[in-house]
Enzyme design. Structure first.
Site, PDB file in Angstrom:
ATOM      1  N   LYS A 117       5.826  -2.889   8.248  1.00  0.00           N
ATOM      2  CA  LYS A 117       6.253  -1.988   7.380  1.00  0.00           C
ATOM      3  C   LYS A 117       8.467  -2.611   7.723  1.00  0.00           C
ATOM      4  CE  LYS A 117       9.078   2.438   7.697  1.00  0.00           C
ATOM      5  NZ  LYS A 117       8.785   3.718   8.105  1.00  0.00           N
ATOM      6  N   ARG A 141       6.359  16.131  18.279  1.00  0.00           N
ATOM      7  CA  ARG A 141       6.970  17.550  17.132  1.00  0.00           C
ATOM      8  C   ARG A 141       7.018  17.244  15.580  1.00  0.00           C
ATOM      9  NH1 ARG A 141      13.722  17.142  18.639  1.00  0.00           N
ATOM     10  NH2 ARG A 141      13.480  14.751  18.212  1.00  0.00           N
ATOM     11  N   ILE A 152       0.813  -0.965  -0.195  1.00  0.00           N
ATOM     12  CA  ILE A 152       0.055   0.080   0.451  1.00  0.00           C
ATOM     13  C   ILE A 152       0.706   0.652   0.084  1.00  0.00           C
ATOM     14  CG2 ILE A 152      -2.035  -1.161   0.643  1.00  0.00           C
ATOM     15  CD1 ILE A 152      -1.058  -0.078   3.955  1.00  0.00           C
ATOM     16  N   GLY A 153       2.210   1.326   0.442  1.00  0.00           N
ATOM     17  CA  GLY A 153       2.844   2.132   0.324  1.00  0.00           C
ATOM     18  C   GLY A 153       4.284   2.191   0.022  1.00  0.00           C
ATOM     19  N   GLN A 154       5.060   2.646  -0.295  1.00  0.00           N
ATOM     20  CA  GLN A 154       6.703   2.491  -0.226  1.00  0.00           C
ATOM     21  C   GLN A 154       7.209   4.135   0.082  1.00  0.00           C
ATOM     22  OE1 GLN A 154       8.052   0.300  -2.182  1.00  0.00           O
ATOM     23  NE2 GLN A 154      10.425   1.037  -1.280  1.00  0.00           N
ATOM     24  N   GLY A 155       7.985   4.089   1.419  1.00  0.00           N
ATOM     25  CA  GLY A 155       8.497   5.703   1.317  1.00  0.00           C
ATOM     26  C   GLY A 155      10.623   4.944   1.233  1.00  0.00           C
ATOM     27  N   ALA A 156      11.207   6.363   1.860  1.00  0.00           N
ATOM     28  CA  ALA A 156      12.578   6.337   1.698  1.00  0.00           C
ATOM     29  C   ALA A 156      12.994   5.311   2.622  1.00  0.00           C
ATOM     30  CB  ALA A 156      12.886   7.811   2.285  1.00  0.00           C
ATOM     31  N   SER A 157      12.575   4.652   3.490  1.00  0.00           N
ATOM     32  CA  SER A 157      12.980   3.208   4.871  1.00  0.00           C
ATOM     33  C   SER A 157      12.723   2.267   5.028  1.00  0.00           C
ATOM     34  CB  SER A 157      12.313   4.112   6.283  1.00  0.00           C
ATOM     35  OG  SER A 157      10.923   4.375   6.649  1.00  0.00           O
TER      36      SER A 157
END
Length: 524
Positions: free
Chosen positions: A278, A367, A255-260
């Protein structure tokens, strides 16, 4: 009213924004949205005169005759400080001695000459922030030097024309060749969950409880030896569960692709529960030791208003982090595609404040509060996620001075690199409330540098149509967006604010979630 009883029972469709705000320029400054997104080159080194090395503790120049006599053992460079002398002539309104790269950034920043003259120190602060590459994150972040004898922020600027020293620290980092971070007009909002995997190291408690010793304890922490890859893997093996996640979970769907890493949904074979997983390739992580901190923190953060950590597994060099899955997507989808009423906004704010009260009570600052990091369940549940920037604070370090997060949601004290505490999350919540009203945070369509300048100098941002908001909502926003940190409300205090008593049931968010999904489907 219609005579048809069936039509009366069907609630009206929620209002939909005429166009998505995610990729719009808002018409405010069409040129600002086209600023270059290419990685910035490093600050050029001046050939004449040679840059000086400043002593970490005394602030004196090295290379004296005394040093020549002592002939100390020379070790590899560490915590190198490139000192840049920048002055500002209040008469001409010009900076002197500014590096060419900074001058080019300032020239294209849309910060007017009048604004530069009004607050040259803020200009230097944001230039240093923007151009710094001391911390490599998905979004721009900065860790200022915290050495004995040096202030935590950019040194005070002499506006009479004499030079001042802006210290640029070049840390001995594992990924020193990586490109500097870039601020996008708005990052692509989170389609699902967990797009980052690293957090700042958790400060270790120190023996001296005196807050004034914070600088020294911070310096000691920075001198701690880095863990080797072998030590990191060994530590991870003591944290994760034993087993193969591909046997414990089935029906993997990307469902997703991130930098990590890559994010999947999957089903727990034993429980039939849908989860988010993940998958992180540790060989591609420049700061593997930070992943340990994130897992340890997430294990402790169990709360109904936080996307909960479920489990983790290590298979070879692949780390699998299993988290709770929310099918409603991010709040960003809702704020950019639909129009929320005040009672729905109050419901979301209440849930987020409950999460923040829990975090702050456990000495954790998130943060990075923004709509992208608020996930929704289809039934309307509201949960905070993405602790990629979270930090733990101890009594010995009750304030922090690292510049971390996504700029448009940052509190002024973060942008100016002053020491700060949990109330930075309250400011960001106030900005997120404006998102829910206007579809985007203030200054989103400004050049990033000018946006940072405006955050640092303008204080509480102005609403586009404040007259359309109720007095009680405006008061809530003012309590969140108070420049004076002491007067700004805490999570505990704001949970008692009358505005939250207007909140609709969370189920009222479901039509908005469905409408947002439909609108996004149509936009594809």
């Amino acid at each position: 009213m219609s005579d048809n009883g069936e039509l009366e029972d069907k609630p009206p469709a929620p209002p939909v924004r005429m166009s998505s705000t995610i990729f719009s320029t808002g018409g405010k400054d069409p040129l600002s949205a086209n600023h270059s997104l290419k990685p910035l080159p490093s600050v050029p080194e001046e050939k004449k005169p040679r840059n000086k090395i400043i002593s970490i503790f005394s602030g004196t120049e090295k290379g004296s005759k005394k040093k020549e006599k002592e002939r100390p053992e020379i070790s590899p460079p560490s915590d190198f400080e490139h000192t840049i002398h920048v002055g500002f002539d209040a008469v001409t309104g010009e900076f002197t001695g500014m590096p060419e790269q900074w001058a080019r950034l300032l020239q294209t920043s849309n910060i007017t000459k009048l604004e530069q003259k009004k607050n040259p120190q803020a200009v230097l602060d944001v230039l240093k922030f923007y151009d710094s590459n001391t911390v490599k994150q998905k979004y721009l972040s900065f860790t200022p030097p915290e050495k004995d004898g040096f202030p935590s922020g950019t040194p005070a600027l002499n506006t009479k024309g004499s030079e001042t020293s802006a210290v640029v620290t070049e840390e001995d980092d594992d990924d020193e060749d990586a490109a500097p971070p870039v601020i996008a007009p708005r990052p692509d909002h989170t389609k699902s969950i967990y797009t980052r995997s690293v957090i700042d190291p958790i400060p270790a408690p120190v023996g001296d409880s005196n807050v004034d010793s914070g600088a020294k304890s911070s310096d000691k922490q920075k001198k701690k030896a880095k863990m080797t890859d072998e030590e990191i893997m060994e530590k991870l093996r003591t944290i994760v569960s034993i087993g193969d996640p591909k046997k414990k979970y089935t029906r993997y769907e990307k469902i997703g692709q991130g930098a990590s890493g890559t994010v999947f949904t999957a089903t727990d074979v034993a429980l039939g529960q849908e989860v988010a997983i993940k998958q992180i390739n540790l060989q591609k992580q420049p700061k593997k030791e930070l992943i340990i901190n994130e897992i340890l923190v997430m294990k402790e953060l169990k709360n109904p208003n936080i996307v909960n950590f479920l489990d983790s597994y290590l298979v070879g060099d692949e780390l699998f982090v299993v988290m709770e899955y929310l099918a409603g997507g991010s709040l960003t989808d809702v704020v950019t595609e639909t129009c929320m009423d005040e009672a729905q906004i109050a419901a979301v704010c209440r849930e987020c404040l409950q999460a923040l009260e829990f975090l702050h009570a456990n000495q954790v600052i998130h943060r990075d509060i923004k709509s992208d990091n608020v996930l929704l369940g289809m039934e309307g549940s509201v949960k905070l996620t993405d602790f990629g920037f979270c930090a733990q604070i101890t009594p010995e370090q009750s304030k922090r001075s690292t510049m971390v997060g996504t700029p448009y949601w940052m509190a002024p004290e973060v942008v100016t690199r002053k020491a700060y505490g949990p109330k930075v999350d309250i400011w960001s919540l106030g900005i997120m409330a404006i998102e829910m009203v206007e579809g985007e945070p203030p200054y989103l369509n400004e050049n990033p540098l000018r946006a940072l300048y405006l955050i640092a100098t303008n204080g509480t941002p102005e609403l586009q149509n404040p007259e359309k908001l109720s007095p009680i909502f405006r008061d809530f926003l003012n309590r969140c967006l108070e420049m004076d940190v002491e007067k700004r409300g805490s999570a505990k205090e704001l949970l008692q604010h009358p505005f939250l008593k207007l909140a609709k049931p969370l189920s009222s968010l479901t039509p908005l979630i469905l409408a947002a999904k439909e609108a996004m489907k149509s936009n594809r």
